[in-house]
Design a protein around this motif. Structure first.
Motif, PDB file in Angstrom:
ATOM      1  N   PRO A   1      -2.899  -0.768  -5.944  1.00  0.00           N
ATOM      2  CA  PRO A   1      -2.746   0.241  -7.003  1.00  0.00           C
ATOM      3  C   PRO A   1      -3.953   1.152  -7.147  1.00  0.00           C
ATOM      4  CG  PRO A   1      -2.055  -1.920  -7.780  1.00  0.00           C
ATOM      5  CD  PRO A   1      -2.737  -2.129  -6.464  1.00  0.00           C
ATOM      6  N   ILE A   2      -5.153   0.597  -7.030  1.00  0.00           N
ATOM      7  CA  ILE A   2      -6.327   1.474  -7.202  1.00  0.00           C
ATOM      8  C   ILE A   2      -6.494   2.394  -5.995  1.00  0.00           C
ATOM      9  CG2 ILE A   2      -8.134  -0.111  -6.339  1.00  0.00           C
ATOM     10  CD1 ILE A   2      -9.853   1.128  -8.608  1.00  0.00           C
ATOM     11  N   LEU A   3      -6.240   1.871  -4.792  1.00  0.00           N
ATOM     12  CA  LEU A   3      -6.325   2.757  -3.622  1.00  0.00           C
ATOM     13  C   LEU A   3      -5.295   3.870  -3.766  1.00  0.00           C
ATOM     14  CD1 LEU A   3      -6.887   0.291  -0.634  1.00  0.00           C
ATOM     15  CD2 LEU A   3      -8.587   1.651  -1.855  1.00  0.00           C
ATOM     16  N   ALA A   4      -4.096   3.517  -4.185  1.00  0.00           N
ATOM     17  CA  ALA A   4      -3.030   4.528  -4.323  1.00  0.00           C
ATOM     18  C   ALA A   4      -3.451   5.613  -5.307  1.00  0.00           C
ATOM     19  CB  ALA A   4      -1.736   3.857  -4.771  1.00  0.00           C
TER      20      ALA A   4
ATOM     21  N   VAL B   1       0.840  -1.204   0.000  1.00  0.00           N
ATOM     22  CA  VAL B   1       0.000   0.000   0.000  1.00  0.00           C
ATOM     23  C   VAL B   1       0.877   1.257   0.000  1.00  0.00           C
ATOM     24  CG1 VAL B   1      -1.768   1.281   1.265  1.00  0.00           C
ATOM     25  CG2 VAL B   1      -1.917  -1.209   1.118  1.00  0.00           C
ATOM     26  N   GLY B   2       1.848   1.308   0.916  1.00  0.00           N
ATOM     27  CA  GLY B   2       2.726   2.485   0.987  1.00  0.00           C
ATOM     28  C   GLY B   2       3.573   2.644  -0.267  1.00  0.00           C
ATOM     29  N   ALA B   3       4.050   1.520  -0.814  1.00  0.00           N
ATOM     30  CA  ALA B   3       4.916   1.585  -2.003  1.00  0.00           C
ATOM     31  C   ALA B   3       4.137   2.067  -3.224  1.00  0.00           C
ATOM     32  CB  ALA B   3       5.522   0.207  -2.277  1.00  0.00           C
ATOM     33  N   ALA B   4       2.910   1.545  -3.401  1.00  0.00           N
ATOM     34  CA  ALA B   4       2.098   1.969  -4.550  1.00  0.00           C
ATOM     35  C   ALA B   4       1.773   3.455  -4.436  1.00  0.00           C
ATOM     36  CB  ALA B   4       0.815   1.136  -4.618  1.00  0.00           C
ATOM     37  N   LEU B   5       1.532   3.895  -3.199  1.00  0.00           N
ATOM     38  CA  LEU B   5       1.212   5.309  -2.995  1.00  0.00           C
ATOM     39  C   LEU B   5       2.447   6.189  -3.234  1.00  0.00           C
ATOM     40  CD1 LEU B   5      -0.785   7.476  -2.130  1.00  0.00           C
ATOM     41  CD2 LEU B   5      -0.159   7.025   0.248  1.00  0.00           C
ATOM     42  N   ALA B   6       3.584   5.773  -2.700  1.00  0.00           N
ATOM     43  CA  ALA B   6       4.814   6.562  -2.898  1.00  0.00           C
ATOM     44  C   ALA B   6       5.102   6.714  -4.390  1.00  0.00           C
ATOM     45  CB  ALA B   6       5.992   5.872  -2.199  1.00  0.00           C
ATOM     46  N   ASP B   7       4.904   5.621  -5.126  1.00  0.00           N
ATOM     47  CA  ASP B   7       5.153   5.635  -6.569  1.00  0.00           C
ATOM     48  C   ASP B   7       4.261   6.664  -7.261  1.00  0.00           C
ATOM     49  OD1 ASP B   7       6.045   4.572  -9.149  1.00  0.00           O
ATOM     50  OD2 ASP B   7       4.043   3.683  -9.258  1.00  0.00           O
ATOM     51  N   GLN B   8       2.971   6.632  -6.942  1.00  0.00           N
ATOM     52  CA  GLN B   8       2.050   7.541  -7.643  1.00  0.00           C
ATOM     53  C   GLN B   8       2.228   8.985  -7.207  1.00  0.00           C
ATOM     54  OE1 GLN B   8      -1.709   6.385  -8.810  1.00  0.00           O
ATOM     55  NE2 GLN B   8      -1.279   4.202  -8.780  1.00  0.00           N
TER      56      GLN B   8
ATOM     57  N   GLN C   1     -18.204  -8.651  -2.234  1.00  0.00           N
ATOM     58  CA  GLN C   1     -19.568  -8.112  -2.238  1.00  0.00           C
ATOM     59  C   GLN C   1     -19.620  -7.013  -1.195  1.00  0.00           C
ATOM     60  OE1 GLN C   1     -23.026 -10.521  -3.034  1.00  0.00           O
ATOM     61  NE2 GLN C   1     -21.815 -12.360  -2.657  1.00  0.00           N
ATOM     62  N   PRO C   2     -20.524  -6.039  -1.267  1.00  0.00           N
ATOM     63  CA  PRO C   2     -21.549  -5.869  -2.284  1.00  0.00           C
ATOM     64  C   PRO C   2     -20.972  -5.382  -3.616  1.00  0.00           C
ATOM     65  CG  PRO C   2     -21.529  -3.969  -0.854  1.00  0.00           C
ATOM     66  CD  PRO C   2     -20.512  -4.941  -0.304  1.00  0.00           C
ATOM     67  N   ARG C   3     -21.876  -5.000  -4.514  1.00  0.00           N
ATOM     68  CA  ARG C   3     -21.483  -4.675  -5.884  1.00  0.00           C
ATOM     69  C   ARG C   3     -20.402  -3.579  -5.936  1.00  0.00           C
ATOM     70  NH1 ARG C   3     -23.259  -5.687 -11.385  1.00  0.00           N
ATOM     71  NH2 ARG C   3     -21.449  -4.843 -12.458  1.00  0.00           N
ATOM     72  N   ALA C   4     -20.518  -2.564  -5.079  1.00  0.00           N
ATOM     73  CA  ALA C   4     -19.553  -1.450  -5.139  1.00  0.00           C
ATOM     74  C   ALA C   4     -18.137  -1.952  -4.817  1.00  0.00           C
ATOM     75  CB  ALA C   4     -19.950  -0.349  -4.173  1.00  0.00           C
ATOM     76  N   TYR C   5     -18.035  -2.871  -3.865  1.00  0.00           N
ATOM     77  CA  TYR C   5     -16.722  -3.402  -3.485  1.00  0.00           C
ATOM     78  C   TYR C   5     -16.190  -4.335  -4.579  1.00  0.00           C
ATOM     79  CZ  TYR C   5     -13.094  -5.430  -0.460  1.00  0.00           C
ATOM     80  OH  TYR C   5     -11.901  -5.853   0.063  1.00  0.00           O
ATOM     81  N   PHE C   6     -17.104  -5.081  -5.183  1.00  0.00           N
ATOM     82  CA  PHE C   6     -16.742  -5.920  -6.323  1.00  0.00           C
ATOM     83  C   PHE C   6     -16.190  -5.041  -7.457  1.00  0.00           C
ATOM     84  CE2 PHE C   6     -18.188  -7.429 -10.500  1.00  0.00           C
ATOM     85  CZ  PHE C   6     -17.542  -8.661 -10.582  1.00  0.00           C
ATOM     86  N   ASP C   7     -16.925  -3.964  -7.770  1.00  0.00           N
ATOM     87  CA  ASP C   7     -16.489  -3.080  -8.866  1.00  0.00           C
ATOM     88  C   ASP C   7     -15.114  -2.485  -8.573  1.00  0.00           C
ATOM     89  OD1 ASP C   7     -18.779  -3.575 -10.297  1.00  0.00           O
ATOM     90  OD2 ASP C   7     -19.823  -1.759  -9.651  1.00  0.00           O
ATOM     91  N   LEU C   8     -14.901  -2.116  -7.305  1.00  0.00           N
ATOM     92  CA  LEU C   8     -13.588  -1.563  -6.925  1.00  0.00           C
ATOM     93  C   LEU C   8     -12.492  -2.604  -7.184  1.00  0.00           C
ATOM     94  CD1 LEU C   8     -12.105   0.845  -5.383  1.00  0.00           C
ATOM     95  CD2 LEU C   8     -12.289  -0.611  -3.350  1.00  0.00           C
ATOM     96  N   SER C   9     -12.777  -3.850  -6.849  1.00  0.00           N
ATOM     97  CA  SER C   9     -11.774  -4.911  -7.013  1.00  0.00           C
ATOM     98  C   SER C   9     -11.522  -5.235  -8.487  1.00  0.00           C
ATOM     99  CB  SER C   9     -12.222  -6.170  -6.262  1.00  0.00           C
ATOM    100  OG  SER C   9     -12.472  -5.857  -4.909  1.00  0.00           O
ATOM    101  N   VAL C  10     -12.587  -5.179  -9.299  1.00  0.00           N
ATOM    102  CA  VAL C  10     -12.418  -5.403 -10.748  1.00  0.00           C
ATOM    103  C   VAL C  10     -11.550  -4.291 -11.337  1.00  0.00           C
ATOM    104  CG1 VAL C  10     -13.626  -5.447 -12.971  1.00  0.00           C
ATOM    105  CG2 VAL C  10     -14.544  -6.714 -11.026  1.00  0.00           C
ATOM    106  N   GLU C  11     -11.849  -3.071 -10.931  1.00  0.00           N
ATOM    107  CA  GLU C  11     -11.060  -1.925 -11.397  1.00  0.00           C
ATOM    108  C   GLU C  11      -9.609  -2.073 -10.918  1.00  0.00           C
ATOM    109  OE1 GLU C  11     -12.504   0.505 -13.282  1.00  0.00           O
ATOM    110  OE2 GLU C  11     -10.608   1.597 -13.446  1.00  0.00           O
TER     111      GLU C  11
END
Ligand code: FAD
Length: 377
Positions: A345-348, A12-19, A54-64
């Protein structure tokens, strides 16, 4: 220039530092008590998926998030730490068969790559595993795995090439607070680093860093008896030929990790591991996983254990990410999550937006001070 200090160089920290460093409009300092990637991210199973989300919003976040991994890997060429090899799963009990079939139906309806396959098709996909002929089998072609430690190291290297500073081998002992604002960090060697913003990416150790500020981060404690947070992953060597994909068999999860190696994990074995488990206990459990591996992958019968790692999942009480600022604590941002390999990566990407001043609607529902057991409303 404004300075952002990130505590914790896991995925998490590495992906954020990179971005953040790629924006080159501030000063990024990444600090780790050990080496980059040597926390939970190193021993993680690292399955990239939205399979049971699940639910759908968390699924969509994971697909993204899976798309973000693809994009990220492309930027690095074809790195060995990213393997979109697919996932083959099978079950046998009547209840598990019904659940798997329902899950495949739901995932198909949500546009996700998921199909039930025959035993002969499954054997064609993975000739080096033993699949019982009475199994219900599913294949998820778009999933895969990432090797956390190597991915972290690549991200940290790139962040440093963009100008980020890395400090390793020293604990952040304290978040410095002045007039109810976090103004930096103090290190165990007494050095103090001032910052406009401190981002806590310390994984399962985050609660101990935040508690002195009166923040009760709602993570499942790792140290209570029977906690689901501590678990065991085992690396075995000498598996030739080995499967190429992520495999979920009824009593064992496994995936490749290097040329003739497999990484093993099993939920029912994790239940018997806690943070105080001694070497003998862990060796005993590791042997159990090795025996199971031999039943799933014939070539694993003669394999040897090269590493058995006790590791701790950062497990939010409700299972969802804890991401964002905390009311009444200006200058502080928290990013702690389970499924962090998939989501980093998406959270970052979204956290970077927020740190640069644009609120992310996607992150709004994951605030660390949302109403949830264990945290004051
Ligand atoms: C067995 C297992 C299987 C898993 N399977 C999956 C999976 O299949 N798919 C998936 O997506 N996720 C999975 N996860 C979850 C995933 O691994 C984690 O969510 C993710 O690795 C967390 O990354 P992180 O960067 O938050 O934490 P970490 O990797 O633990 O990084 C935190 C860093 O902070 C540093 N740190 C801590 N405190 C301090 C301090 N005071 N000062 C300085 N540095 C500090 C640590 O040294 C560490 O390097 C699994 C986890 C485990 C344990």
């Amino acid at each position: 220039m404004s300075r952002i200090v990130i505590v914790g160089a896991g995925i998490v920290g590495a992906a954020l530092a990179d971005q953040l460093a790629a924006r080159r409009d501030g000063d990024v300092v990444l600090i780790d008590r050990s080496q980059p990637g040597w926390g939970t991210s190193r021993t993680s199973f690292g399955w990239l998926n939205a399979n049971e989300k699940q639910p759908r919003a968390y699924f969509d976040l994971s697909v993204e998030a899976m798309r973000d991994w693809r994009r990220l890997a492309r930027e690095f060429g074809t790195p060995s730490w990213y393997q979109p090899v697919g996932n083959l799963a099978w079950v046998r009990s009547p209840q598990a068969r019904e659940e798997l079939a329902k899950r495949v139906d739901r995932l198909q309806a949500w546009g996700y790559g998921a199909e039930l396959v025959t035993a002969s098709r499954a054997r064609g996909l993975e000739p080096n595993v033993t699949i019982p002929s009475d199994a219900e089998i599913a294949f998820f072609p778009d999933e895969g795995y990432a090797s956390g430690c190597q991915a972290v190291q690549a991200l940290v290297q790139r962040a440093m090439s963009f100008g980020a500073r890395l400090i390793t081998g020293v604990d952040v002992s304290e978040l410095v607070v002045s007039r109810s604002r976090v103004t930096g960090v103090r290190l165990a060697n007494e050095e103090r680093i001032a910052a406009e913003m401190v981002v806590c990416c310390a994984g399962w150790r985050s609660p101990e860093l935040l508690a002195p500020l009166g923040i009760d981060l709602p993570l499942i404690p790792a140290s209570t008896r029977g906690s689901p947070a501590p678990c065991l992953t085992v690396t075995i060597e000498g598996v030739t030929p080995r499967p190429d994909r992520v495999i979920h068999a009824p009593e064992l999860d496994l995936r490749p990790t290097g040329k003739n190696r497999l990484l093993l994990e099993a939920n029912d074995v994790d239940v018997h591991v806690d943070i105080t488990s001694g070497d003998n206990h862990l060796d005993d459990r590791a042997q159990k996983l090795l025996t199971r591996a031999g039943m799933v992958v014939p070539a694993a019968i003669s394999a040897t254990i090269v590493e058995a790692s006790l590791c701790v999942r950062p497990l939010p009480l409700d299972g969802y990410p804890l991401v964002g600022p905390v009311s009444d604590h200006h200058g502080l941002y928290i990013a702690v999550t389970h499924s962090g390999i998939t989501l980093a990566p998406i959270l970052a990407r979204h956290i970077t937006l927020e740190l640069l001043g644009t609120e992310s609607p996607i992150l709004r529902q994951y605030r660390p001070d949302r109403a949830l057991p264990g945290i004051p409303v």
